[in-house]
Write a protein that holds these residues in place. Structure first.
Motif, PDB file in Angstrom:
ATOM      1  N   THR A   1       0.916  -1.300  -0.050  1.00 52.27           N
ATOM      2  CA  THR A   1       0.017  -0.037  -0.004  1.00 52.27           C
ATOM      3  C   THR A   1       0.913   1.340   0.076  1.00 52.27           C
ATOM      4  O   THR A   1       1.925   1.039   0.614  1.00 52.27           O
ATOM      5  N   THR A   2       0.460   2.357  -0.689  1.00 54.44           N
ATOM      6  CA  THR A   2       1.434   3.363  -0.796  1.00 54.44           C
ATOM      7  C   THR A   2       1.503   4.243   0.385  1.00 54.44           C
ATOM      8  O   THR A   2       2.451   4.632   0.948  1.00 54.44           O
ATOM      9  N   PHE A   3       0.218   4.367   1.104  1.00 53.03           N
ATOM     10  CA  PHE A   3       0.087   5.432   2.201  1.00 53.03           C
ATOM     11  C   PHE A   3      -0.063   4.488   3.497  1.00 53.03           C
ATOM     12  O   PHE A   3       0.345   5.133   4.558  1.00 53.03           O
ATOM     13  N   GLY A   4      -0.167   3.233   3.457  1.00 51.69           N
ATOM     14  CA  GLY A   4      -0.315   2.565   4.712  1.00 51.69           C
ATOM     15  C   GLY A   4       0.877   2.634   5.524  1.00 51.69           C
ATOM     16  O   GLY A   4       1.978   2.595   5.016  1.00 51.69           O
ATOM     17  N   GLY A   5       0.619   2.846   6.837  1.00 56.04           N
ATOM     18  CA  GLY A   5       2.075   3.020   7.631  1.00 56.04           C
ATOM     19  C   GLY A   5       2.978   4.165   7.382  1.00 56.04           C
ATOM     20  O   GLY A   5       4.232   4.194   7.629  1.00 56.04           O
ATOM     21  N   ASN A   6       2.493   5.297   6.815  1.00 55.47           N
ATOM     22  CA  ASN A   6       3.145   6.494   6.540  1.00 55.47           C
ATOM     23  C   ASN A   6       3.540   6.988   7.990  1.00 55.47           C
ATOM     24  O   ASN A   6       2.801   6.902   8.920  1.00 55.47           O
ATOM     25  N   PRO A   7       4.369   7.991   7.970  1.00 52.70           N
ATOM     26  CA  PRO A   7       4.932   8.532   9.195  1.00 52.70           C
ATOM     27  C   PRO A   7       3.968   9.333  10.186  1.00 52.70           C
ATOM     28  O   PRO A   7       3.868   9.206  11.473  1.00 52.70           O
ATOM     29  N   LEU A   8       2.989   9.932   9.481  1.00 49.16           N
ATOM     30  CA  LEU A   8       2.032  10.783  10.111  1.00 49.16           C
ATOM     31  C   LEU A   8       0.955   9.584  10.884  1.00 49.16           C
ATOM     32  O   LEU A   8       0.584  10.027  11.884  1.00 49.16           O
ATOM     33  N   ALA A   9       0.696   8.672  10.064  1.00 51.39           N
ATOM     34  CA  ALA A   9      -0.522   7.929  10.681  1.00 51.39           C
ATOM     35  C   ALA A   9       0.241   6.911  11.775  1.00 51.39           C
ATOM     36  O   ALA A   9      -0.314   6.851  12.768  1.00 51.39           O
ATOM     37  N   CYS A  10       1.560   6.681  11.563  1.00 47.33           N
ATOM     38  CA  CYS A  10       2.208   6.054  12.711  1.00 47.33           C
ATOM     39  C   CYS A  10       2.363   6.672  13.932  1.00 47.33           C
ATOM     40  O   CYS A  10       2.489   6.309  15.029  1.00 47.33           O
ATOM     41  N   ALA A  11       2.814   7.953  13.875  1.00 48.36           N
ATOM     42  CA  ALA A  11       3.024   8.981  14.840  1.00 48.36           C
ATOM     43  C   ALA A  11       1.589   9.051  15.667  1.00 48.36           C
ATOM     44  O   ALA A  11       1.459   9.301  16.887  1.00 48.36           O
ATOM     45  N   ALA A  12       0.561   9.149  14.913  1.00 47.13           N
ATOM     46  CA  ALA A  12      -0.675   9.322  15.505  1.00 47.13           C
ATOM     47  C   ALA A  12      -1.191   7.898  16.447  1.00 47.13           C
ATOM     48  O   ALA A  12      -1.603   8.008  17.551  1.00 47.13           O
ATOM     49  N   ALA A  13      -0.948   6.934  15.655  1.00 44.30           N
ATOM     50  CA  ALA A  13      -1.076   5.584  16.427  1.00 44.30           C
ATOM     51  C   ALA A  13      -0.341   5.224  17.608  1.00 44.30           C
ATOM     52  O   ALA A  13      -0.772   4.948  18.827  1.00 44.30           O
ATOM     53  N   ILE A  14       0.844   5.657  17.595  1.00 46.31           N
ATOM     54  CA  ILE A  14       1.781   5.468  18.814  1.00 46.31           C
ATOM     55  C   ILE A  14       1.507   6.801  19.845  1.00 46.31           C
ATOM     56  O   ILE A  14       1.235   6.156  21.242  1.00 46.31           O
ATOM     57  N   ALA A  15       0.993   7.572  19.743  1.00 48.96           N
ATOM     58  CA  ALA A  15       0.632   8.564  20.421  1.00 48.96           C
ATOM     59  C   ALA A  15      -0.842   8.090  21.174  1.00 48.96           C
ATOM     60  O   ALA A  15      -1.217   8.188  22.396  1.00 48.96           O
TER      61      ALA A  15
END
Length: 459
Positions: free
Chosen positions: A335-349
Motif C-alpha cells: 500500500t502506498t500510504f499505509g504505515g506512513n509517518p503521520l499515521a504511525c505517529a498518531a497511532a503511537i500517541a
C-alpha cells in the motif's frame, strides 16, 4: 486532431473562476471564528455541493437535513467529547465517527505527535526504512494478545480485512472462509464477501468464492459447517468474526462462544481472524475485545480509533507462523500510504494515551454506568424500547420498529446528542462516545434520552 492542437485547446481553459472559489474556501479554513454570513455561505455551498457533485442520496440519509433539503447542520469544529456546527450549536458525540474518537476529538497528545512529525517529514520515500513503522510494529507486538508479532499497516478497516484475507490465503491452500450473518467487514469485493448484509452485496454479485455464512453465536452450526466442508474436500481456511458485532446491532457473543470457535479452529487446523476494527483500542473495556474474552486470534484487524481520530490508519497483526508466508516477497501485498509517518505517529500517541489515562478501564466503568442508567429509563417505555445491550462504551439501543428508532435518534440530535441512528437502519442505534466522555455528559445523554421518549410517548 493533432497532439499539438489538443494541448493548445487545453491550455486555453480558464481556471480564474475556480481558483477564486478555491481561495475563498481556503480563507474559511484559516479562520478561527466565522461570521453568520460565513455560516450561511458554508451551509448553502455544502448542501448544493452534495446535491450536485457528491451524492444527492446523502441529503435523504442525513437526519440533520430539513425536509426541503435547503438547510442542514454542517459540522465545523470539535474538541473533547463534542463538536460544533457552523452556527455554533454544540453536540455531545455519541456516534464517535462510528468509533474513531476513542481518545477524544483532537486529543492534544495525538495532535502534537502528528504536527511534530509533519514539521519534519509527512510521507515516506518508499525505499529507505521508515523508523516509526518499525517502532509501532514493536509496540503492537507488546500490547496485542498472545503471540501476535508482525504487523502490516493500512489506511482503513476495509483494507485491514483485505490484507487479513490475503494473508490467510497465502498461509494455506484452503479456499473456504466461514463468516457470520449480520457481520460487517467492509465493502470492497474481498471484505464484502465476508460481510453479510444483502443490500450491500446483491448489486455486486458474484462475490469472491468460498465464503459461507452461518448464524452468529451458533456454535453447533459452525461445527457442522466445519465437518461438512472437510467431508467434501473444501476444508476451512479461516473463520472471520467481529467479537462483538457493531454494524449488526451491537450483538454480544453467547457465553463461551468465542473460546469454542477458537477450539474448533484448532481442531480443524483453521485460522481465526478477529475483526476488531470497531471493538479494539479500548472500546469494550479492555485494550482489545479479545482480551476481555480471553481468546487469542491468529490474525487481528485494527482501524477506526487506531489513528486517534486524527489520521486514517489501520493494522493487521498476525503470528509469525502466519505472517512468514510474506517473508520471501514482501511486495505480494503493498500500500502506498499505509504505515506512513503521520499515521504511525498518531497511532503511537494514541496507544500512549490509552495506557497512561487508563481509558480501556474507564470505558468499562463508564460503560457500565451508562448502560445501567439507560436501562432504568427504558423500563418506563416498554412499548418503544425492546432491549439495551453492550460492553464497555459500545452500546446498542434496540426499538420495536425502525420508525421509533429514527424518531428517537432525530429527537436526540435536535437536542444536541448525536447517535448512530439513520433513516436507513434505526431499529437499533449505537452509542459509542469518546472514552474520555465525562460523567456530566453521560448524565445529559441519559436525561435527553428520557426527554425524547417522554415526548414520543405523548404524541
Amino acid at each position: 486532431m493533432s497532439v499539438e492542437t489538443t494541448n493548445k485547446d487545453l491550455d486555453k481553459k480558464d481556471y480564474t473562476g475556480v481558483n477564486e472559489y478555491i481561495k475563498k474556501v481556503l480563507s474559511m479554513i484559516e479562520k478561527d471564528e466565522i461570521t453568520k454570513e460565513d455560516a450561511e455561505w458554508i451551509t448553502r455551498e455544502t448542501v448544493d455541493g452534495f446535491r450536485e457533485h457528491v451524492n444527492p442520496g446523502f441529503l435523504d440519509y442525513r437526519k440533520s437535513v430539513t425536509k426541503d433539503k435547503q438547510f442542514a447542520a454542517v459540522e465545523w469544529s470539535d474538541s473533547g467529547s463534542c463538536f460544533k456546527d457552523v452556527n455554533g450549536k454544540e453536540y455531545i458525540d455519541c456516534l464517535g465517527g462510528f468509533g474513531i474518537y476513542n481518545v477524544g476529538h483532537r486529543n492534544p497528545k495525538v495532535m502534537k505527535a502528528v504536527t511534530d512529525q509533519l514539521s519534519r517529514q509527512a510521507l515516506h520515500s518508499q525505499d529507505l526504512l521508515d523508523p516509526l513503522r518499525a517502532m509501532l510494529a514493536k509496540i503492537l507486538a507488546e500490547i496485542t494478545p498472545g503471540d501476535l508479532k508482525y504487523s502490516f499497516f493500512v489506511n482503513s478497516g476495509t483494507e485491514s480485512i483485505e490484507a487479513a484475507l490475503k494473508l490467510a490465503k497465502m498461509y494455506s491452500d484452503r479456499t473456504t472462509f466461514i463468516a457470520t450473518t449480520r457481520a460487517f467487514h467492509g465493502k470492497s469485493l474481498g471484505s464484502l464477501s465476508a460481510t453479510a448484509k444483502g443490500v450491500f452485496r446483491k448489486p455486486f454479485l458474484p462475490m469472491i468464492q468460498g465464503f459461507r455464512h452461518i448464524p452468529f453465536g451458533d456454535i453447533e452450526m459452525m461445527r457442522k459447517t466445519f465437518g461438512s466442508c472437510a467431508l467434501v474436500g473444501e476444508d476451512v481456511n479461516a473463520v472471520i468474526l467481529e467479537p462483538i458485532q457493531g454494524e449488526g446491532g451491537v450483538m454480544l457473543p453467547p457465553d463461551g462462544y468465542l473460546k469454542e470457535v477458537r477450539a474448533l479452529c484448532d481442531e480443524f487446523g483453521a485460522l481465526l481472524i478477529f475483526d476488531e476494527v470497531q471493538t479494539g483500542m479500548g472500546r469494550t473495556g479492555t485494550m482489545f475485545a479479545a482480551d476481555g474474552y480471553d481468546v487469542v486470534p491468529d490474525i487481528l484487524c485494527l482501524a477506526k480509533a487506531f489513528g486517534g481520530g486524527i489520521m486514517p490508519a489501520g493494522a493487521v497483526v498476525a503470528t509469525e507462523e502466519v505472517f512468514r508466508s510474506l517473508f520471501p516477497n514482501p511486495f505480494m501485498h503493498t500500500t502506498t500510504f499505509g504505515g506512513n509517518p503521520l499515521a504511525c505517529a498518531a497511532a503511537i500517541a494514541t496507544i500512549n494515551v490509552l495506557i497512561e489515562e487508563k481509558l480501556p478501564e474507564r470505558s468499562a466503568e463508564v460503560g457500565e454506568y451508562l448502560l445501567g442508567k439507560l436501562r432504568n429509563v427504558a423500563e418506563n417505555f416498554p412499548e418503544q424500547v425492546l432491549e439495551i445491550r453492550g460492553k464497555g462504551l459500545l452500546i446498542g439501543v434496540e426499538f420495536h420498529t425502525d420508525e421509533i428508532g429514527y424518531e428517537v435518534s432525530k429527537g436526540l440530535f435536535d437536542n444536541g446528542v448525536l447517535v448512530a441512528g439513520t433513516l436507513v437502519n434505526s431499529k437499533t442505534f449505537r452509542i459509542e462516545p469518546p472514552l474520555t466522555i465525562s460523567i456530566e455528559e453521560v448524565d445529559k445523554v441519559v436525561e435527553t434520552f428520557k426527554l425524547v421518549l417522554e415526548k414520543l410517548n405523548t404524541n
